[in-house]
Write a protein that holds these residues in place. Structure first.
Motif, mmCIF file in Angstrom:
data_model
loop_
_atom_site.group_PDB
_atom_site.id
_atom_site.type_symbol
_atom_site.label_atom_id
_atom_site.label_comp_id
_atom_site.label_asym_id
_atom_site.label_seq_id
_atom_site.Cartn_x
_atom_site.Cartn_y
_atom_site.Cartn_z
ATOM 1 N N LEU A 280 4.476 3.816 0.177
ATOM 2 C CA LEU A 280 3.244 4.470 0.578
ATOM 3 C C LEU A 280 2.033 3.667 0.130
ATOM 4 O O LEU A 280 1.086 3.449 0.901
ATOM 5 N N LEU A 281 2.043 3.204 -1.113
ATOM 6 C CA LEU A 281 0.894 2.429 -1.603
ATOM 7 C C LEU A 281 0.714 1.158 -0.784
ATOM 8 O O LEU A 281 -0.417 0.779 -0.444
ATOM 9 N N GLU A 282 1.814 0.504 -0.449
ATOM 10 C CA GLU A 282 1.714 -0.703 0.364
ATOM 11 C C GLU A 282 1.208 -0.392 1.760
ATOM 12 O O GLU A 282 0.463 -1.174 2.369
ATOM 13 N N MET A 283 1.593 0.783 2.286
ATOM 14 C CA MET A 283 1.210 1.134 3.639
ATOM 15 C C MET A 283 -0.300 1.389 3.770
ATOM 16 O O MET A 283 -0.893 1.140 4.820
ATOM 17 N N SER A 302 7.814 1.598 -11.353
ATOM 18 C CA SER A 302 8.597 1.318 -10.144
ATOM 19 C C SER A 302 7.741 0.787 -8.998
ATOM 20 O O SER A 302 8.269 0.470 -7.929
ATOM 21 N N VAL A 303 6.435 0.685 -9.210
ATOM 22 C CA VAL A 303 5.524 0.242 -8.153
ATOM 23 C C VAL A 303 5.428 -1.283 -8.157
ATOM 24 O O VAL A 303 5.171 -1.900 -9.196
ATOM 25 N N ARG A 304 5.649 -1.899 -7.003
ATOM 26 C CA ARG A 304 5.648 -3.355 -6.901
ATOM 27 C C ARG A 304 4.246 -3.929 -6.984
ATOM 28 O O ARG A 304 4.015 -4.953 -7.628
ATOM 29 N N SER A 305 3.283 -3.282 -6.327
ATOM 30 C CA SER A 305 1.905 -3.768 -6.352
ATOM 31 C C SER A 305 0.971 -2.611 -6.026
ATOM 32 O O SER A 305 1.369 -1.648 -5.358
ATOM 33 N N ILE A 306 -0.256 -2.716 -6.506
ATOM 34 C CA ILE A 306 -1.259 -1.680 -6.260
ATOM 35 C C ILE A 306 -2.376 -2.293 -5.429
ATOM 36 O O ILE A 306 -3.107 -3.173 -5.900
ATOM 37 N N PRO A 307 -2.546 -1.858 -4.179
ATOM 38 C CA PRO A 307 -3.584 -2.429 -3.314
ATOM 39 C C PRO A 307 -4.989 -2.176 -3.861
ATOM 40 O O PRO A 307 -5.221 -1.290 -4.689
ATOM 41 N N ALA A 380 7.635 6.699 4.224
ATOM 42 C CA ALA A 380 6.196 6.468 4.085
ATOM 43 C C ALA A 380 5.490 6.476 5.454
ATOM 44 O O ALA A 380 4.404 7.038 5.582
ATOM 45 N N PRO A 381 6.069 5.866 6.509
ATOM 46 C CA PRO A 381 5.404 5.943 7.820
ATOM 47 C C PRO A 381 5.225 7.377 8.314
ATOM 48 O O PRO A 381 4.202 7.703 8.932
#
Length: 432
Positions: A280-283, A302-307, A380-381
């Motif tokens: 969801l964060l990536e989306m 567990s979050v890969r990256s934070i936009p 997430a979509p």
């Protein structure tokens, strides 16, 4: 007059009643808030006087222990519930509403076993305080089963203070009472309460479960019984104090979306629970929104990256955050629903399995003020598609405005004080 609030030990049970307690203080009445020790800090932070009763309560352990209490099976087994239990009433009553029953009405010890001396201590403490302080009115959490006993001991008027859907009112409807009375051994609610009542020289009656009347903070459209006398009071947002972050001093630069499941249900945001945090964060990266996500350290691990357009924060009071927000994604608690409705914010609900979020989500969708994802797994979509609808279709904002307008038909806490004064005088006179 003197007013005693008695609460189950949880912030979600305290926050809805703080505005009413403050209104009573503002009208010149004395107020005390009684609960178990772990709630004392939150009570005093709200500017209210705390009274500690009993010991600290391990709520998860309490809920787990209630699963083996066969008295509760008998209570819920008699309920008049439609096939499929579409409102999840049996589980909500059995595992949520009755979870604290044994704190105040402990099961009799097995033959030859000693009773637990900690059981009943909260009731003893509350009765002792009520007799000493002599309140005129006791306003009690539906899960505070000791409160009507204490009110009787002090000769006080007493009413339930409903922060959520009135499952107990429905449970004691005429049809459900008839079904309960027909069980072998009679009404299981009365049977379960009788030992503690007899120890105090009391006989069971409906007031000891439903109060003399009920103060209702919920929308009238969410009532599930018409057999209870309700005094409506408008729900005013309060979710604790704290300094306002600088980024909340003014309006948002782009549509702000809040993502929260509340402190007590954060575990649902774990990847293994089916909520796709990282996806969801990536989306939302690069979208014209600001996402404010209340995530703790374990969830962020567990979050890969934070936009760039995502702000993660452990906690911020919703009554600080929602006035500048365009939408909220949450778990369907009545508290979060009520705060979002008060600030006219469209809602996307991801109900927690087993709770009453399904009922809240259904009401929200029926009113057109939001959408629901259901309790199963989702992608997430799928969530983003619903969120785009929430932000892009004007009908959701129009319906959210209407939810708020409906709430204005109920008196504010300050406007409700004269009604509470009159009801207190009436019921106290009836006991003389």
């Amino acid at each position: 007059m003197r007013v005693l609030f008695t609460l189950f030990p949880g912030a979600a049970h305290l926050y809805p009643v703080v505005p009413l307690a403050r209104a009573l203080l503002a009208a010149g009445h004395e107020v005390r808030v009684a609960s178990h020790p772990e709630l004392t800090g939150a009570v005093t932070t709200a500017g209210l006087a705390a009274v500690e009763i009993g010991d600290r309560v391990d709520v998860p352990a309490l809920v787990g222990a209630c699963a083996s209490d066969d008295r509760l099976d008998r209570i819920t087994g008699a309920l008049d519930i439609a096939d499929g239990d579409p409102g999840n009433r049996r589980n909500v009553i059995r595992y949520y509403m009755l979870a604290g029953f044994s704190l105040y009405h402990p099961a009799p010890p097995a033959a030859g076993a000693a009773g637990d001396p900690a059981r009943g201590s909260a009731t003893d403490d509350l009765v002792a305080f009520a007799r000493a302080w002599k309140p005129d009115l006791v306003l009690w959490d539906p899960l505070s089963f000791a409160a009507p006993i204490a009110a009787r001991a002090a000769g006080a008027a007493h009413a339930r203070l409903l922060w959520g859907i009135d499952y107990f009112g429905w449970m004691r409807s005429a049809e459900n009472r008839r079904r309960a009375a027909a069980l072998p051994g009679g009404d299981p609610v009365a049977s379960a309460m009788r030992p503690e009542l007899e120890r105090r020289g009391l006989e069971f009656d409906e007031e000891l479960l439903l109060g003399q009347w009920s103060v209702d903070l919920m929308p009238t459209g969410m009532r599930i019984t018409d057999e209870v006398r309700y005094q409506p009071v408008r729900r005013i947002p309060y979710t604790g104090g704290g300094a306002v972050p600088e980024w909340l001093h003014g309006p948002a630069e782009r549509p702000r979306v809040v993502l929260t499941l509340g402190v007590s249900t954060r575990k649902m945001f774990a990847e293994e629970a089916g909520f796709p945090i990282s996806e969801l964060l990536e989306m939302v990266a690069g979208r014209d929104i600001e996402l404010v996500a209340t995530l703790d350290r374990d969830q962020l691990a567990s979050v890969r990256s934070i936009p760039e357009n995502v702000r993660t924060i452990d906690y911020v009071p919703l009554d600080q955050l929602l006035p500048t927000s365009s939408a909220i994604v949450h778990h369907g608690s009545v508290g979060t629903f009520g705060i979002a409705a008060a600030y006219r914010v469209p809602q996307l609900i991801v109900p927690v399995e087993g709770g009453d979020g399904v009922v809240v989500a259904r009401y929200l969708e029926d009113r057109g003020a939001g959408l629901s994802m259901g309790t199963g797994g989702f992608t997430a979509p799928e969530l983003w598609k619903n969120l785009e609808r929430l932000l892009g279709e004007a009908s959701f904002q129009t319906a959210a405005d209407a939810l708020h307008a409906d709430s204005l038909a109920s008196p504010s806490p300050l406007d409700a004080v004269p009604a509470l004064e009159a009801l207190t005088a009436h019921h106290r006179a009836g006991r003389r």
